[in-house]
Design an enzyme around this catalytic site. Structure first.
Site, PDB file in Angstrom:
ATOM      1  CD  GLU A 142      -0.443  51.773 -34.553  1.00 27.10           C
ATOM      2  OE1 GLU A 142      -0.519  52.737 -33.400  1.00 27.10           O
ATOM      3  OE2 GLU A 142      -0.707  50.630 -34.232  1.00 27.10           O
ATOM      4  CD  GLU A 318       2.568  47.579 -32.961  1.00 28.46           C
ATOM      5  OE1 GLU A 318       1.473  47.986 -32.349  1.00 28.46           O
ATOM      6  OE2 GLU A 318       3.195  48.696 -33.351  1.00 28.46           O
TER       7      GLU A 318
HETATM    8  C1  GAL Z   1      -0.010  50.425 -31.106  1.00 28.13           C
HETATM    9  C2  GAL Z   1       1.481  50.982 -31.446  1.00 28.13           C
HETATM   10  C3  GAL Z   1       2.637  50.306 -30.498  1.00 28.13           C
HETATM   11  C4  GAL Z   1       1.970  50.193 -28.984  1.00 28.13           C
HETATM   12  C5  GAL Z   1       0.844  49.456 -29.008  1.00 28.13           C
HETATM   13  C6  GAL Z   1       0.021  49.113 -27.694  1.00 28.13           C
HETATM   14  O1  GAL Z   1      -0.942  51.073 -31.642  1.00 28.13           O
HETATM   15  O2  GAL Z   1       1.986  50.962 -32.467  1.00 28.13           O
HETATM   16  O3  GAL Z   1       3.678  51.236 -30.458  1.00 28.13           O
HETATM   17  O4  GAL Z   1       1.782  51.500 -28.463  1.00 28.13           O
HETATM   18  O5  GAL Z   1      -0.165  50.150 -29.912  1.00 28.13           O
HETATM   19  O6  GAL Z   1      -1.034  48.169 -27.905  1.00 28.13           O
END
Ligand code: GAL
Ligand code: ZN
Length: 661
Positions: A142, A318
């Site tokens: 990110e 994710e």
């Molecule tokens: C994302 C990040 C992850 C984790 C997640 C939690 O933005 O890439 O590492 O922190 O959020 O929601």
């Protein structure tokens, strides 16, 4: 659709690894993403690599039948690097150097950090580049999260270099930026600093170039890792990056260019709780979706944005699995939420959904963040959903077997977005809001849209929505001309062609370089405060006659039709919307900033011009089409009635139906 999970073997004692790997496999997972924050464990001291644990972890996962996605760990440089090179730490807008102790604590322009990043990337690529279970690589994590614009000394020098190669001479820069205003004229490159600590607001041309430079810095930084990886890895291993699609500080079109595909991180309840004001107009009634599913239009907009980056399939890197930890209420999820997200993702063009994360963490910042499994290893609610998704996967794959058909392109130009963001002129005027209202209008009619760059291939679209071409040049004008000449229908919106690409107002009549294409001149424009509206009349069916927010009075050229005109002072008799035949296509100039219902009326007209068949999607329902089949998704708490040519249906709450059109 492939299913994956984010896993942090370094967070758990090794005794859990094998059981975890087997359980993942049982649950239908075949891809495991690891290592994105594990630098301190991989290289605990400069040049001393500790591969042992990562080798074992890779082997454990591979033996359980998983494919492995390795991440370069550069989002979290270890303390020993920062300790010896504190100048790697970024400097924020207030001029403060930020500290070690969280993550993303580096300046993308720091040369020392470039070397460290290259070395760890090469080391990992050499070690695992030929591992048969490693399918690809994610670079960093990110970019731009927390901050995307560093204001350190290195960035200052790099900005000056960047300007020098862009403008070649200071005379040129002074001219383009209009530095004669307030005696800002420069006579040495070294005088040009970042704009962040000026006394009054800085020159908008200066700011825009700094934003572009900052975005380019991430793209150049990413390229260092792409090159380092590609030196050692086979072409069968892909290279990707996971973006925050809602974030607007990096030009994702540029970032996507050299990646094999892009991925985004999807947290629907977080966006619904915190992000809806970024996309809906302030006075809009946001539909009542279930509290634990998020708003499918917000999520959908980001799907379309990501699909549009390369106009091709992408991944969810994710996917939220339960309560998150960074929102307002961090709601828990009930059974069915992950299932809806996975189906929506697949129907939107995602090839894989990688869930975040396998097990909830007991330590560090994200202790309150759910995973598929609880802290004690037992199954959390999301896990049961994963089993449902696994059971339905064949049905899902059958539905998405036919390719996604996007007939509509929606133009997103990050430079325009930044220019409007720094000087919106009217409160709440935002490029993304303006695009979102048209995106929703498309979805209300069952139409799919890609959000695309001005450089994208336009030939695949029948309709191009370009409501925000605030910054425009000849290249853009010619591209849009080509699109309509070949039969496309183009919609231009308010404030089109107002400025050149240096963020300076055009000296031509409006809409500047786009006026021949538009076939109309913007004679007057008013930003309208709340509760003020100007009435129009129109031949377009269902076009609400109240213009709010922003109104432009147009004078059509010969041969250009008025689709709507003002019916009272101050713009009485002047056109509000025009339509011009251009080559084999049409150009609509929309001189009003539409509310949702007005955007729907406009889209109906555009679809008719291109003979695209539309559906009447009831509020609350999100529909995807594949051939004759419709996936009707209900993210609300109530059943929704839906009728198509084939009959009347009721789509259950927090559920979906696959029906024939
Ligand atoms: C994302 C990040 C992850 C984790 C997640 C939690 O933005 O890439 O590492 O922190 O959020 O929601
Ligand atoms: Zn910097």
């Amino acid at each position: 659709m492939k299913l994956g999970v984010c896993y942090y073997p370094e967070h758990w004692s090794q005794k859990h690894w094998e059981t975890d790997a087997k359980e993942m496999h049982t649950a239908g997972i075949s891809i495991v993403r690891i290592a994105e924050f594990a630098w301190a464990k991989i290289e605990p001291e400069e040049g001393k690599y500790n591969w042992d644990w990562l080798d074992r972890s890779v082997e454990t996962l591979a033996s359980a039948g998983h494919q492995i996605l390795l991440c370069t760990p550069t989002a979290a440089p270890p303390a020993w690097i920062i300790n010896t090179h504190p100048d790697i730490l970024p400097v924020d807008e207030e001029g403060r150097r930020r500290r070690f102790g969280s993550r993303r604590h580096y300046c993308p322009n720091n040369k020392t950090y470039h070397e460290y990043s290259k070395r760890i990337t090469q080391a990992m690529a050499e070690r695992y580049g030929d591992h048969p279970a490693v399918i690809g690589w994610q670079i960093d994590n990110e970019f731009g999260c927390y901050f995307a614009r560093c204001y350190c000394e290195t960035c200052t020098t790099e900005f000056q270099n960047w300007l020098q190669s862009k403008y070649a001479s200071l005379d040129e820069l002074n001219e383009r930026w209009g530095t004669i205003f307030w005696s800002q004229t420069y006579d040495k490159w070294a005088q040009i600093e970042p704009h962040n600590l000026t006394v009054a607001e800085p020159n908008p041309s200066h700011v825009l170039d700094y934003y572009r430079f900052a975005s380019d810095s991430w793209i150049a930084y990413q390229q260092i890792q792409i090159d380092a990886l590609r030196e050692s890895i086979p072409t069968t291993q892909f290279v990707t990056h996971n973006i925050i699609a809602s974030q607007t500080t990096i030009d994702y079109h540029d970032l996507a260019r050299d990646l094999d595909f892009v991925a985004w991180d999807s947290y629907p309840t977080g966006y619904a709780e915190m992000g809806s004001h970024d996309l809906y107009a302030p006075d809009e009634q946001i539909p009542a979706y279930a509290h634990d599913t998020g708003d499918p239009l917000l999520t959908g907009f980001f799907h379309s944005l990501t699909h549009g980056l390369k106009q091709s399939p992408y991944w969810i890197m994710e996917q939220q699995t339960g309560a998150i930890n960074w929102s307002l209420y961090n709601t828990g999820v009930r059974p069915g939420a992950l299932r809806l997200w996975a189906w929506q993702a697949a129907a939107s063009g995602a090839e894989a959904t990688v869930f975040f994360r396998w097990k909830a963490s007991r330590f560090g910042l994200e202790q309150h963040h759910a995973g598929l499994r609880n802290h004690d290893g037992s199954a959390d609610t999301g896990y049961a959903d994963l089993l449902t998704i696994k059971a339905e996967r064949q049905q899902l794959d059958d539905f998405v077997a036919q390719p996604l058909q996007t007939d509509i392109g929606i133009l997103l130009d990050y430079s325009t977005l930044w220019a409007m963001e720094m000087q919106p002129h009217r409160k709440d005027f935002s490029c993304l809001k303006h695009l979102f209202v048209f995106y929703r209008a498309c979805k209300a009619l069952g139409l799919e849209a890609d959000i695309i760059s001005p450089q994208a291939d336009l030939s695949r679209y029948k309709i191009l929505l370009a409501p925000n071409t605030f910054l425009a040049d000849e290249t853009l004008a010619q591209k849009l001309d080509g699109f309509t000449t070949q039969g496309g229908t183009l919609l231009l919106g308010v404030r089109s062609g107002f400025k050149d690409i240096h963020n300076v107002v055009t000296e031509e009549p409006l809409p500047g370089v786009l006026r021949n294409l538009a076939g109309a001149r913007v004679a007057k424009w008013h930003a309208l405060p709340p509760k003020i509206s100007y009435p129009i009349q129109s031949e377009l069916a269902d076009l609400d006659p109240d213009v709010t927010f922003w109104a432009e009075a147009l004078e059509p050229a010969d041969g250009t039709k008025m689709l709507a005109n003002y019916s009272a002072a101050p713009f009485d008799g002047l056109a509000a919307i025009t339509e011009k035949s251009h080559g084999n296509g049409k150009v609509i100039y929309c001189g009003i900033y539409p509310r949702f219902a007005q955007a729907v009326a406009l889209m109906c007209h555009l679809a008719k011009l291109e003979t695209i068949s539309i559906l009447d999607i009831p509020a609350g329902l999100t529909v995807f089409r594949r051939g004759e089949k419709l996936l009707a998704m209900n993210f609300t708490e109530e059943p929704i009635a839906f009728s198509t040519k084939s009959g009347e249906y009721s789509v259950a709450a927090r559920d979906f139906s696959i029906i024939t059109e």
